[in-house]
Design an enzyme around this catalytic site. Structure first.
Site, mmCIF file in Angstrom:
data_model
loop_
_atom_site.group_PDB
_atom_site.id
_atom_site.type_symbol
_atom_site.label_atom_id
_atom_site.label_comp_id
_atom_site.label_asym_id
_atom_site.label_seq_id
_atom_site.Cartn_x
_atom_site.Cartn_y
_atom_site.Cartn_z
ATOM 1 N N ARG A 77 0.844 -1.211 0.000
ATOM 2 C CA ARG A 77 0.000 0.000 0.000
ATOM 3 C C ARG A 77 0.874 1.255 0.000
ATOM 4 O O ARG A 77 0.529 2.270 -0.590
ATOM 5 C CB ARG A 77 -0.948 -0.002 1.212
ATOM 6 C CG ARG A 77 -1.700 1.313 1.405
ATOM 7 C CD ARG A 77 -3.007 1.178 2.187
ATOM 8 N NE ARG A 77 -2.901 0.334 3.361
ATOM 9 C CZ ARG A 77 -2.325 0.710 4.530
ATOM 10 N NH1 ARG A 77 -1.809 1.908 4.663
ATOM 11 N NH2 ARG A 77 -2.291 -0.120 5.547
ATOM 12 N N TYR A 97 -15.887 16.833 -16.192
ATOM 13 C CA TYR A 97 -16.378 15.453 -16.128
ATOM 14 C C TYR A 97 -17.388 15.353 -14.990
ATOM 15 O O TYR A 97 -17.094 15.800 -13.879
ATOM 16 C CB TYR A 97 -15.184 14.519 -15.882
ATOM 17 C CG TYR A 97 -15.577 13.101 -15.622
ATOM 18 C CD1 TYR A 97 -16.018 12.292 -16.661
ATOM 19 C CD2 TYR A 97 -15.512 12.562 -14.350
ATOM 20 C CE1 TYR A 97 -16.383 10.973 -16.422
ATOM 21 C CE2 TYR A 97 -15.868 11.247 -14.102
ATOM 22 C CZ TYR A 97 -16.309 10.463 -15.139
ATOM 23 O OH TYR A 97 -16.665 9.170 -14.899
ATOM 24 N N ASP A 118 -7.438 18.706 -15.240
ATOM 25 C CA ASP A 118 -7.752 17.343 -15.664
ATOM 26 C C ASP A 118 -7.287 17.244 -17.122
ATOM 27 O O ASP A 118 -7.907 17.807 -18.021
ATOM 28 C CB ASP A 118 -9.259 17.095 -15.525
ATOM 29 C CG ASP A 118 -9.657 15.669 -15.906
ATOM 30 O OD1 ASP A 118 -8.901 15.018 -16.660
ATOM 31 O OD2 ASP A 118 -10.723 15.208 -15.459
ATOM 32 N N LYS A 158 -7.954 5.956 -19.496
ATOM 33 C CA LYS A 158 -8.256 6.353 -20.872
ATOM 34 C C LYS A 158 -7.026 6.208 -21.782
ATOM 35 O O LYS A 158 -6.644 5.098 -22.079
ATOM 36 C CB LYS A 158 -8.816 7.789 -20.869
ATOM 37 C CG LYS A 158 -9.892 8.026 -19.790
ATOM 38 C CD LYS A 158 -11.165 7.236 -20.020
ATOM 39 C CE LYS A 158 -12.097 7.206 -18.816
ATOM 40 N NZ LYS A 158 -12.507 8.510 -18.302
HETATM 41 C C1 LIG Z 1 -13.069 9.052 -17.169
HETATM 42 C C2 LIG Z 1 -12.752 10.412 -16.718
HETATM 43 C C3 LIG Z 1 -12.612 10.692 -15.347
HETATM 44 C C4 LIG Z 1 -12.844 9.657 -14.265
HETATM 45 O O1 LIG Z 1 -11.883 8.670 -14.287
HETATM 46 P P1 LIG Z 1 -12.119 7.146 -13.788
HETATM 47 O O2 LIG Z 1 -10.839 6.488 -14.122
HETATM 48 O O3 LIG Z 1 -13.298 6.606 -14.558
HETATM 49 O O4 LIG Z 1 -12.404 7.203 -12.339
HETATM 50 C C5 LIG Z 1 -12.265 11.979 -14.997
HETATM 51 N N1 LIG Z 1 -12.083 12.947 -15.918
HETATM 52 C C6 LIG Z 1 -12.218 12.713 -17.230
HETATM 53 C C7 LIG Z 1 -11.998 13.817 -18.202
HETATM 54 C C8 LIG Z 1 -12.547 11.434 -17.683
HETATM 55 O O5 LIG Z 1 -12.690 11.221 -18.995
#
Ligand SMILES: *Cc1c(COP(=O)(O)O)cnc(C)c1O
Length: 373
Positions: free
Chosen positions: A47, A99, A171, A196
């Site tokens: 962890r 998001y 982000d 992603k």
């Molecule tokens: C998918 C996404 C998230 C959230 O991420 P997870 O891995 O699904 O928790 C946050 N911001 C953006 C722009 C995303 O496309």
């Protein structure tokens, strides 16, 4: 160093045990101590840290140009820990079309816990100026945004945020550091859903935060990462590390296809609007040009009609899969208003497209057939 090279160099794993070129997956939770109780390799318990996570965190920091990278179990886990690092009474500003999970965390979890927050259209600095308070600790930007691909001037936002001592987090999931480097543009933190483009194959859930400097906030987040343990497993780290090796090649090819598909869609009579920062008609095209090296592989299209017509188009596509998420090698399309629920401000006729690695001629043909019933 060129980004393509940096991606390979930063993910190189030196295996002292067997000289393996591909890294081993360290499934152990615990590490043997020396006779004096010290830790010969620096690892104590999984962890806290493990070799696979350390490798990903170092690569992420190198790619974003930050001092400290931290991997989490998902993008949402990363966001959650960043908010947890604040104190009750602190004020947060979040982009109005971030998001949907980001404001959902604030509304459902951190509002009741004591954070104050405002959702602001950050594409206009005047809005930000009006919303900033002396207690604002964090400004949360997402550019290009989800799902309208609004582009925010990162330099302008960070300068204003600094004026009240607030940190700016970007982000950067959609652009990836291959196309945009928020830390170089003044941001303090970069957040990623590495689920992603970093993973790139729709098979791993994980997230990350990268800090420009080892600030007090960064230290607190680090402490929460190991205390809370919302971390990815060694296998997930291994998958993300592998994804990074082809990140530039994938995003380059996907971006070229997205630009072509966007141009095709703008000229189609069944299309009402196309949202893609690479189009000269995009309202923030000039800002995108200035702060990104290219415009990315995400686009949104509003078809003529409403939700029924949009869903019908998604259903008629054969090569493009109707599914949520993005950034994988396969093209995906999604009707965002249905996913976002009753509070969604997304136009009902909007479809979000994540352009994959299929030949663009085939994708265009698929859309041609799906758009004319
Ligand atoms: C998918 C996404 C998230 C959230 O991420 P997870 O891995 O699904 O928790 C946050 N911001 C953006 C722009 C995303 O496309």
């Amino acid at each position: 160093m060129n980004f393509d090279t940096l991606a390979l160099w930063s993910t190189h794993f030196k295996d002292e045990n067997a000289g393996a070129v591909a890294p081993p997956i360290y499934l152990t939770t615990t590490y043997e101590k020396a006779a004096d109780g010290s830790l010969p390799h620096g690892f104590l318990y999984s962890r806290m840290n493990n070799p696979n996570r350390e490798a990903v965190e170092k690569s992420l920091a190198a790619l974003e140009g930050g001092a400290l990278g931290m991997a989490f179990a998902s993008g949402q886990a990363a966001a959650m820990v960043l908010f947890q690092a604040l104190r009750p009474g602190d004020h947060v500003i979040v982009a109005d079309d971030a998001y949907y999970g980001t404001p959902a965390l604030l509304e459902e979890v951190f509002g009741p816990w004591g954070l104050l927050f405002d959702r602001v259209d950050l594409t206009n600095s005047d809005n930000l100026k009006a919303a900033l308070r002396s207690t604002t600790r964090l400004v949360w930007v997402e550019t290009p945004s989800n799902p309208l691909l609004k582009v925010t001037d990162l330099r302008a936002v960070t300068e204003l945020a600094k004026s009240v001592g607030a940190a700016t987090v970007c982000d950067n999931t959609w652009a990836t550091p291959f196309l945009q480097k928020p830390l170089a543009l003044g941001c303090d933190v970069v957040m990623h859903s590495t689920t992603k483009y970093f993973g790139g194959h729709s098979d791993v859930l994980s997230g990350a935060l990268i800090f420009k400097e080892e600030t007090e906030l960064a230290q607190r987040v680090k402490r929460l990462q190991v205390l809370g343990g919302a971390v990815p497993s060694p296998f997930e780290c291994w998958l993300v590390l592998r994804g990074i090796k082809t990140l530039a090649t994938r995003v380059r090819a996907q971006t070229a296809s997205a630009a072509q598909l966007a141009r095709f869609l703008t000229e189609h009579p069944a299309v009402e609007a196309v949202h893609y920062p690479g189009l000269p008609t995009h309202p923030q095209h000039e800002i995108a040009k200035a702060q990104m090296t290219d415009f990315g592989a995400m686009l949104s299209v509003q078809v003529r009609g409403g939700a029924v017509e949009a869903l019908a188009v998604a259903g008629r596509l054969k090569l493009v899969t109707h599914a949520t998420s993005l950034g994988g090698v396969e093209s995906l399309i999604e009707h965002r208003a249905s996913v976002e629920g009753p509070n969604s401000t997304t136009p009902p006729n909007l479809l979000r497209v994540s352009v994959g690695l299929e030949a663009v001629e085939d994708l265009i043909e698929d859309f041609k057939e799906a758009l004319q019933p």
